[in-house]
Design an enzyme around this catalytic site. Structure first.
Site, PDB file in Angstrom:
ATOM      1  N   ARG A 142     -18.752   4.614 -32.467  1.00 29.73           N
ATOM      2  CA  ARG A 142     -18.604   5.856 -31.705  1.00 29.73           C
ATOM      3  C   ARG A 142     -18.346   7.013 -32.660  1.00 29.73           C
ATOM      4  O   ARG A 142     -17.573   6.892 -33.603  1.00 29.73           O
ATOM      5  CB  ARG A 142     -17.424   5.756 -30.725  1.00 29.73           C
ATOM      6  CG  ARG A 142     -17.780   5.106 -29.388  1.00 29.73           C
ATOM      7  CD  ARG A 142     -18.595   6.056 -28.518  1.00 29.73           C
ATOM      8  NE  ARG A 142     -19.113   5.436 -27.322  1.00 29.73           N
ATOM      9  CZ  ARG A 142     -20.314   4.885 -27.195  1.00 29.73           C
ATOM     10  NH1 ARG A 142     -21.121   4.813 -28.231  1.00 29.73           N
ATOM     11  NH2 ARG A 142     -20.726   4.403 -26.044  1.00 29.73           N
TER      12      ARG A 142
ATOM     13  N   GLU B 113     -23.879  14.611 -29.589  1.00 33.14           N
ATOM     14  CA  GLU B 113     -25.242  14.087 -29.712  1.00 33.14           C
ATOM     15  C   GLU B 113     -26.171  14.813 -28.729  1.00 33.14           C
ATOM     16  O   GLU B 113     -25.872  14.868 -27.543  1.00 33.14           O
ATOM     17  CB  GLU B 113     -25.248  12.580 -29.439  1.00 33.14           C
ATOM     18  CG  GLU B 113     -24.445  11.799 -30.483  1.00 33.14           C
ATOM     19  CD  GLU B 113     -24.446  10.286 -30.285  1.00 33.14           C
ATOM     20  OE1 GLU B 113     -25.123   9.813 -29.343  1.00 33.14           O
ATOM     21  OE2 GLU B 113     -23.795   9.571 -31.052  1.00 33.14           O
TER      22      GLU B 113
ATOM     23  N   HIS C 251     -28.444   7.245 -33.185  1.00 32.11           N
ATOM     24  CA  HIS C 251     -27.806   6.386 -32.183  1.00 32.11           C
ATOM     25  C   HIS C 251     -28.756   5.274 -31.708  1.00 32.11           C
ATOM     26  O   HIS C 251     -29.143   5.206 -30.550  1.00 32.11           O
ATOM     27  CB  HIS C 251     -27.321   7.213 -30.978  1.00 32.11           C
ATOM     28  CG  HIS C 251     -26.233   6.508 -30.203  1.00 32.11           C
ATOM     29  ND1 HIS C 251     -25.254   7.186 -29.523  1.00 32.11           N
ATOM     30  CD2 HIS C 251     -25.976   5.185 -29.993  1.00 32.11           C
ATOM     31  CE1 HIS C 251     -24.437   6.314 -28.932  1.00 32.11           C
ATOM     32  NE2 HIS C 251     -24.864   5.093 -29.204  1.00 32.11           N
TER      33      HIS C 251
END
Length: 332
Positions: A236, A265, A286
Site C-alpha cells: 500500500r 493513484e 499498481h
C-alpha cells in the site's frame, strides 16, 4: 437471519465470472462503471449490495444515502481503504474483501521486483532497444546469501518467504500476530523490528495501511539499516515515506527501490514523480493483482460470499472476508 441480497451494483470492472455466478443464483446485477459520488448517491438506494475494486471510493455520504437498503459492500481485492468502514458499521453494512484472491500474484510480483533490484534488467533492456551494448554498465549482485526482511507475515509475506528461500536467501521477518512456528513453516525467522533493520539487505513490506504502519519505512528506520539496503513495496502507498526514501536514494543509504503502489493513484505529487524517475527505482503502476488468474479469483470470491450471506446455498456458506465482523451480530 440471512441477508436479503436481490440486486447488486458493480461499480468497477470485475471479471464476468462474478456477474454470472450471482445471476445463476437469482441475483440481479447491474454494471455501472465510473460513477461520480453524486451519481452513486442517487443510485445506491436501489441496491442491496455494491461491488468495487480500488477505483470507486465508498464514502460516508454514499453509505448514508443507502441507509436501510444497502446491506453489503464487497471489495474484489484485499485493501479496503477506499471504503469508509466506520460509516458502513454505523449503517449496519457488511464490508468484505477477498484477501486470499490475489496473494500469489502479489507475491510473484514482489519476487520479480527483488530480482530486478539485484540485476538491472529494466535499464539493460531499455538500452538494448536503443541500440546500445552496455554490458559493463549493468553488472548486478547475487541474491544468494543475502538477507531478506519481510515486514508483515500474512498470506503474501509468507509466500514470498517460501520462494526467496529457494534463491538461497536468509529470510527474516516481523509480524505482531503471526507466530514464530507459522513463520518457520514458511522458512522465515521471526524477529522484532529493532533486530531486523541492521540485518537486512532487502526489505519488502506486506502490511495493511493503518496508523501503526504509515511511514513504517522512514528517515529514522532507514538510518538503522545497512548502507545500500534495497526496499520493495507491493502492499500500500503510504507504508514507505516517499520523501525519506528519495533522500536515502540520493545519499546512497538506500541502494535501490521497487515501488508498485503510491499514496495517490495515479501519482501526481512532485515527490512521487521524482521517485518514479529516479535511476535506482523500478516503478510499476499498481500491478500486484494484475494477472488473469487473480482477477477471476477475487471476482468469484466476492460473489461466493454474497451468495453465502443470503443463506440460500449449500455450496457457498463461508464469508471469511467480512472486515467489520461486529455487524454480523446485528444481521444474524
Amino acid at each position: 437471519m440471512p441477508v436479503d441480497i436481490k440486486r447488486v451494483l458493480v461499480c468497477d470492472a470485475v471479471d464476468n465470472a462474478c456477474v454470472k455466478l450471482l445471476q445463476d443464483h437469482g441475483i440481479q446485477v447491474d454494471y455501472k462503471l465510473k460513477l461520480s459520488q453524486d451519481e452513486l448517491i442517487k443510485e445506491v438506494k436501489n441496491y442491496d449490495a455494491l461491488i468495487v475494486r480500488s477505483d470507486t471510493k465508498i464514502t460516508a455520504e454514499i453509505l448514508d444515502a443507502g441507509a436501510g437498503r444497502v446491506k453489503a459492500v464487497g471489495r474484489a481485492g484485499a485493501g479496503v481503504d477506499n471504503i469508509n468502514i466506520e460509516a458502513a458499521t454505523r449503517n449496519n453494512v457488511l464490508v468484505l474483501n477477498t484477501p486470499g484472491g490475489n496473494s500469489i500474484s502479489a507475491c510473484e510480483l514482489t519476487c520479480f521486483l527483488i530480482g530486478a533490484l539485484a540485476r538491472p534488467i529494466c535499464p539493460a533492456a531499455t538500452s538494448m532497444k536503443e541500440g546500445r551494448w552496455d554490458r559493463k554498465l549493468y553488472s548486478g549482485t547475487e541474491l544468494y546469501g543475502k538477507t531478506l526482511a519481510i515486514l508483515g507475515l500474512g498470506r503474501i509475506g509468507r509466500e514470498v518467504g517460501v520462494r526467496m528461500n529457494a534463491f538461497g536467501m536468509r529470510v527474516i521477518g516481523y509480524d505482531p500476530i503471526t507466530t514464530a512456528a507459522d513463520a518457520k513453516a514458511a522458512g522465515i525467522e521471526k524477529m522484532e523490528l529493532e533486530q531486523i533493520w541492521p540485518l537486512a539487505d532487502y526489505i519488502t513490506v506486506h502490511t495493511p495501511l493503518i496508523p501503526a504502519t504509515r511511514n513504517l519505512i522512514s528517515t529514522e528506520t532507514l538510518a538503522k539499516c545497512r548502507k545500500g539496503v534495497r526496499v520493495v513495496n507491493v502492499a500500500r502507498g503510504g507504508i514507505i515515506d516517499e520523501a525519506a526514501l528519495l533522500t536515502a536514494l540520493e545519499s546512497g543509504q538506500c541502494g535501490g527501490a521497487a515501488v508498485d503502489v503510491y499514496p495517490e493513484e495515479p501519482p501526481k505529487s512532485d515527490t512521487t514523480r521524482k521517485l518514479i524517475n529516479h535511476p535506482k527505482v523500478v516503478a510499476t503502476p499498481h500491478l500486484g493483482a494484475s494477472t488473469s488468474e487473480a482477477q477471476v479469483r477475487v471476482a468469484v470470491e466476492v460473489a461466493e460470499q454474497f451468495i453465502a450471506l443470503t443463506g440460500k446455498s449449500t455450496v457457498y456458506t463461508q464469508y471469511a472476508g467480512v472486515v467489520n465482523r461486529d455487524v454480523l451480530k446485528n444481521v444474524f
